[in-house]
Write a protein that holds these residues in place. Structure first.
Motif, mmCIF file in Angstrom:
data_model
loop_
_atom_site.group_PDB
_atom_site.id
_atom_site.type_symbol
_atom_site.label_atom_id
_atom_site.label_comp_id
_atom_site.label_asym_id
_atom_site.label_seq_id
_atom_site.Cartn_x
_atom_site.Cartn_y
_atom_site.Cartn_z
ATOM 1 N N UNK A 243 24.220 -31.890 9.564
ATOM 2 C CA UNK A 243 24.652 -30.926 10.575
ATOM 3 C C UNK A 243 23.776 -31.012 11.818
ATOM 4 N N UNK A 244 22.488 -31.114 11.608
ATOM 5 C CA UNK A 244 21.568 -31.195 12.742
ATOM 6 C C UNK A 244 21.879 -32.405 13.613
ATOM 7 N N UNK A 245 22.108 -33.550 12.984
ATOM 8 C CA UNK A 245 22.411 -34.752 13.756
ATOM 9 C C UNK A 245 23.733 -34.611 14.502
ATOM 10 N N UNK A 246 24.728 -33.980 13.867
ATOM 11 C CA UNK A 246 26.014 -33.764 14.532
ATOM 12 C C UNK A 246 25.850 -32.885 15.769
ATOM 13 N N UNK A 247 25.039 -31.833 15.650
ATOM 14 C CA UNK A 247 24.798 -30.934 16.775
ATOM 15 C C UNK A 247 23.986 -31.621 17.872
ATOM 16 N N UNK A 248 23.047 -32.463 17.473
ATOM 17 C CA UNK A 248 22.266 -33.218 18.455
ATOM 18 C C UNK A 248 23.176 -34.164 19.224
ATOM 19 N N UNK A 249 24.057 -34.863 18.505
ATOM 20 C CA UNK A 249 24.979 -35.786 19.162
ATOM 21 C C UNK A 249 25.903 -35.066 20.129
ATOM 22 N N UNK A 250 26.361 -33.880 19.745
ATOM 23 C CA UNK A 250 27.232 -33.110 20.634
ATOM 24 C C UNK A 250 26.490 -32.721 21.905
ATOM 25 N N UNK A 251 25.245 -32.321 21.760
ATOM 26 C CA UNK A 251 24.460 -31.938 22.936
ATOM 27 C C UNK A 251 24.181 -33.148 23.823
ATOM 28 N N UNK A 252 23.911 -34.298 23.203
ATOM 29 C CA UNK A 252 23.725 -35.521 23.979
ATOM 30 C C UNK A 252 24.985 -35.843 24.767
ATOM 31 N N UNK A 253 26.145 -35.738 24.106
ATOM 32 C CA UNK A 253 27.419 -36.000 24.781
ATOM 33 C C UNK A 253 27.637 -35.034 25.944
ATOM 34 N N UNK A 254 27.320 -33.764 25.723
ATOM 35 C CA UNK A 254 27.498 -32.754 26.778
ATOM 36 C C UNK A 254 26.587 -33.035 27.961
ATOM 37 N N UNK A 255 25.328 -33.358 27.670
ATOM 38 C CA UNK A 255 24.372 -33.647 28.739
ATOM 39 C C UNK A 255 24.747 -34.920 29.489
ATOM 40 N N UNK A 256 25.219 -35.916 28.758
ATOM 41 C CA UNK A 256 25.631 -37.170 29.390
ATOM 42 C C UNK A 256 26.827 -36.946 30.305
ATOM 43 N N UNK A 257 27.769 -36.115 29.880
ATOM 44 C CA UNK A 257 28.943 -35.832 30.707
ATOM 45 C C UNK A 257 28.547 -35.107 31.984
ATOM 46 N N UNK A 258 27.629 -34.162 31.893
ATOM 47 C CA UNK A 258 27.150 -33.464 33.099
ATOM 48 C C UNK A 258 26.487 -34.446 34.062
ATOM 49 N N UNK A 259 25.662 -35.318 33.502
ATOM 50 C CA UNK A 259 24.986 -36.312 34.322
ATOM 51 C C UNK A 259 25.986 -37.252 35.001
ATOM 52 N N UNK A 260 27.012 -37.675 34.257
ATOM 53 C CA UNK A 260 28.014 -38.564 34.829
ATOM 54 C C UNK A 260 28.813 -37.870 35.923
ATOM 55 N N UNK A 261 29.128 -36.597 35.723
ATOM 56 C CA UNK A 261 29.843 -35.847 36.757
ATOM 57 C C UNK A 261 29.051 -35.819 38.053
ATOM 58 N N UNK A 262 27.754 -35.604 37.937
ATOM 59 C CA UNK A 262 26.900 -35.596 39.121
ATOM 60 C C UNK A 262 26.801 -36.991 39.735
ATOM 61 N N UNK A 263 26.699 -38.000 38.882
ATOM 62 C CA UNK A 263 26.565 -39.372 39.363
ATOM 63 C C UNK A 263 27.812 -39.822 40.113
ATOM 64 N N UNK A 264 28.982 -39.380 39.665
ATOM 65 C CA UNK A 264 30.230 -39.789 40.312
ATOM 66 C C UNK A 264 30.287 -39.338 41.757
ATOM 67 N N UNK A 265 29.619 -38.232 42.063
ATOM 68 C CA UNK A 265 29.649 -37.715 43.441
ATOM 69 C C UNK A 265 28.739 -38.523 44.364
#
Length: 203
Positions: free
Chosen positions: A168-190
């Motif tokens: 469960x911990x690893x699943x939650x960590x992966x989800x947070x990594x995905x969320x953080x990566x998506x935020x970073x990509x959104x900023x990078x696209x601009x």
């Protein structure tokens, strides 16, 4: 250099063309269709071409960052393991070969694409994992709201919280990594210049 592997198009298809400019690089129609073939292999279906192009633009962003930091490429052993895991996910060699035939990808193309995906995902993991924290309360909440209901729906005896904690911990960590990566990509696209031409002309 783009982290994309172009597939050869059948002679009856349209001649390859540029579908996007990303800064000083280009993305080709064959690049988009190649990624679609890989999705077909892995998931049994592929996204529409505009969405595939979005993913290739994101891959460009990640690779530029990874290359700039001199992030190490995956080892042959790591790639071999990922290829084996993909094949095993089909349940039998026959099912894998059937899907591979449908996708139209060669063994070399599949290995290259897996190496690409490993390079990108490993970089994102190394970039965002150190800042991710998952507390005991979040793990217990996931166990109650996801693990227990899933086991009940399947008529199975649920695993204990303790035996599930690490997964469960690893699943939650992966989800947070995905969320953080998506935020970073959104900023990078601009911050990057992208000119799309996918919808221009006949495809």
């Amino acid at each position: 250099m783009l982290l994309i592997f172009a597939a050869l198009l059948p002679a009856q298809e349209v001649i390859d063309r540029i579908v996007a400019w990303v800064e000083n690089d280009i993305i080709l129609l064959s690049d988009v269709r190649h990624l679609g073939k890989f999705q077909l292999l892995v998931d049994g279906k592929s996204e529409e071409e505009p969405k595939l192009l979005d993913r290739l633009i994101d891959q460009w962003v990640v690779q530029i960052e990874a290359d700039a930091s001199r992030f190490p490429r995956p080892s042959d052993a790591e790639i071999d393991q990922a290829v084996t895991a993909l094949k095993n996910s089909f349940g039998s060699p026959e099912k894998y070969e059937e899907r591979k035939k449908q996708s139209g990808l060669s063994d070399e193309e599949i290995r290259d694409e897996i190496a690409t995906q490993l390079y990108l995902s490993n970089y994102l993991d190394s970039r965002f994992r150190p800042a991710v924290q998952v507390d005991a309360k979040a793990i217990e909440e996931f166990y109650k709201t996801a693990v227990l209901p899933r086991a009940k729906a399947r008529g199975q005896e649920p695993p204990s919280l303790e035996s599930s904690r690490e997964t469960i911990q690893e699943a939650l960590v992966q989800k947070e990594i995905d969320d953080q990566a998506e935020k970073w990509l959104q900023e990078s696209r601009t911050r990057i210049h992208v000119q799309r031409a996918l919808d221009e002309g006949k495809q």
